[in-house]
Design an enzyme around this catalytic site. Structure first.
Site, PDB file in Angstrom:
ATOM      1  N   GLU A 252      -3.568  10.083   2.783  1.00 13.60           N
ATOM      2  CA  GLU A 252      -4.797  10.376   3.550  1.00 13.60           C
ATOM      3  C   GLU A 252      -4.719  11.825   3.743  1.00 13.60           C
ATOM      4  O   GLU A 252      -3.998  12.300   4.766  1.00 13.60           O
ATOM      5  CB  GLU A 252      -4.818   9.523   4.725  1.00 13.60           C
ATOM      6  CG  GLU A 252      -4.846   8.012   4.603  1.00 13.60           C
ATOM      7  CD  GLU A 252      -4.824   7.003   5.539  1.00 13.60           C
ATOM      8  OE1 GLU A 252      -5.921   6.179   5.717  1.00 13.60           O
ATOM      9  OE2 GLU A 252      -4.120   7.414   6.658  1.00 13.60           O
TER      10      GLU A 252
ATOM     11  N   ASP B  50       0.191   5.379   0.331  1.00 18.72           N
ATOM     12  CA  ASP B  50      -1.208   6.167   0.988  1.00 18.72           C
ATOM     13  C   ASP B  50      -0.912   7.615   0.943  1.00 18.72           C
ATOM     14  O   ASP B  50       0.037   8.230   1.528  1.00 18.72           O
ATOM     15  CB  ASP B  50      -1.643   5.888   2.512  1.00 18.72           C
ATOM     16  CG  ASP B  50      -2.219   4.262   2.513  1.00 18.72           C
ATOM     17  OD1 ASP B  50      -2.505   3.574   1.461  1.00 18.72           O
ATOM     18  OD2 ASP B  50      -1.959   3.805   3.480  1.00 18.72           O
TER      19      ASP B  50
ATOM     20  N   GLU C 207       0.936  -1.085   0.203  1.00 12.88           N
ATOM     21  CA  GLU C 207       0.021   0.093  -0.099  1.00 12.88           C
ATOM     22  C   GLU C 207       0.917   1.333   0.038  1.00 12.88           C
ATOM     23  O   GLU C 207       2.047   1.253   0.822  1.00 12.88           O
ATOM     24  CB  GLU C 207      -0.863   0.148   1.307  1.00 12.88           C
ATOM     25  CG  GLU C 207      -2.159   1.066   1.279  1.00 12.88           C
ATOM     26  CD  GLU C 207      -3.130   0.728   2.324  1.00 12.88           C
ATOM     27  OE1 GLU C 207      -3.379   1.510   2.885  1.00 12.88           O
ATOM     28  OE2 GLU C 207      -3.605  -0.608   2.339  1.00 12.88           O
TER      29      GLU C 207
END
Length: 334
Positions: A114, A112, A110
């Site tokens: 955010e 990311d 992953e």
């Protein structure tokens, strides 16, 4: 034709290596939504505008919403311009990220971005993170205050992912560089991933460790997306063959950070970095092995939050990695 994983990796590496121009700001074609993405969830909470180039993701009492890329990618340059909801946004999480959790439930990768909402009068915060090979027990979060209001206009958020590094950009300014090291082993993302964008209710952790929650009287919360770029090695999941070739990838991709970009990154981190896992004395007795400690950065964070980044008391007991950020989160939102 079938390819071994090493053949695939080598082909993608050659494809990108031949196009790398260090520090060059690439200009890639912008995609219409339906050229590169499909709806993921949310039904009519996902709205594609008439021009086909922009999408609104809504969060209300019923559900959030999201979309996903049509292709899997192994390395590349991935970007979108995003305008975040305004006013009271506590508990709201908007994410733009890469993952293969649907294919590798126990050992997923992953990368990311955010965006974490806040109470009225407080700023949105941005968090970056990576996982490799299911290494969720080692959180590699960094968190920053933003130097602009992301709800007033669109800003560009970019992930550059190569065989040897990951760079996060905001408006073409790098904010974080993750270099692959031997000590990381399989913790560096290395399997094909898809792109996602979502808006959802993160009331349990997103704002001051869950102290402030989503208030649906301000709903719908709307995150706007446009200027989609998906420039990388698309992978056929059935036979693991790659579409990456010289004719399709005619625009160069930056191979790293130029001296001028690095100066901008260091200045930005000096002013806006509020959390880095490498300096968290509560979570780690010693920094994870891939961390390169910057003494000046360590001292700034220690002054900012002496409990988390100094010699505060040791956390006891197990907890989700988001809750381990609560002290830094509270300090950052004061």
């Amino acid at each position: 034709m079938n390819f071994s994983p090493m053949d695939l990796l080598f082909a993608c590496f050659l494809c990108f290596f031949s196009l790398f121009v260090s520090g060059f700001r690439p200009t890639f074609p912008l995609l219409h939504f339906e050229e590169g993405y499909n709806p993921l969830f949310g039904d009519d909470n996902l709205v594609v505008l008439k021009d086909g180039k922009s999408v609104h993701l809504h969060l209300d009492e019923r559900t959030g919403s999201g979309f996903v890329s049509q292709d899997l990618y192994l390395h590349g340059f991935f970007s979108a311009s995003i305008k975040l909801p305004s006013d009271y946004t506590a508990g709201v999480v908007v994410a733009f990220y890469m993952s293969n959790g649907d294919m590798f439930a126990k050992n997923h990768d992953e990368i990311d971005f955010e965006f974490l909402g806040n109470i009225r009068g407080k700023d949105w915060r941005i968090q970056t993170n990576i996982y490799g090979n299911g290494s969720t027990s080692v959180g590699r979060e960094e968190r920053y205050g933003l130097w602009f209001d992301p709800s007033e206009d669109f800003h560009e958020y970019t992930i550059l992912w190569t065989q040897s590094l990951i760079i996060f950009y905001v408006d073409n300014v790098p904010i974080r560089e993750v270099k692959r090291t031997a000590t990381m082993g399989g913790d560096f993302p290395s399997k094909p991933m898809t792109l996602y964008a979502t808006i959802w209710d993160g009331s349990t952790w997103a704002t001051n460790g869950g102290k402030y929650k989503v208030n649906y009287k301000y709903a719908p919360y709307i995150a706007e997306f446009s200027d989609f770029i998906l420039h990388g090695c698309a992978i056929d999941p059935t036979d693991q063959s790659s579409s990456c070739d010289h004719s399709q990838n005619s625009s160069p991709i930056p191979s790293g950070i130029t001296p001028s970009q690095r100066a901008k990154m260091e200045s930005l981190r000096k002013k806006h970095l509020t959390y880095s896992y490498c300096y968290d004395r509560i979570r780690y007795k010693a920094p994870p092995p891939e961390c390169v400690i910057n003494p000046a950065e360590a001292e700034r964070l220690r002054v900012f939050d002496p409990v988390t980044f100094g010699k505060g008391r040791r956390h006891r007991g197990k907890s989700h990695h988001h809750s381990l950020l609560n002290q830094a989160e509270s300090a950052a939102s004061v």
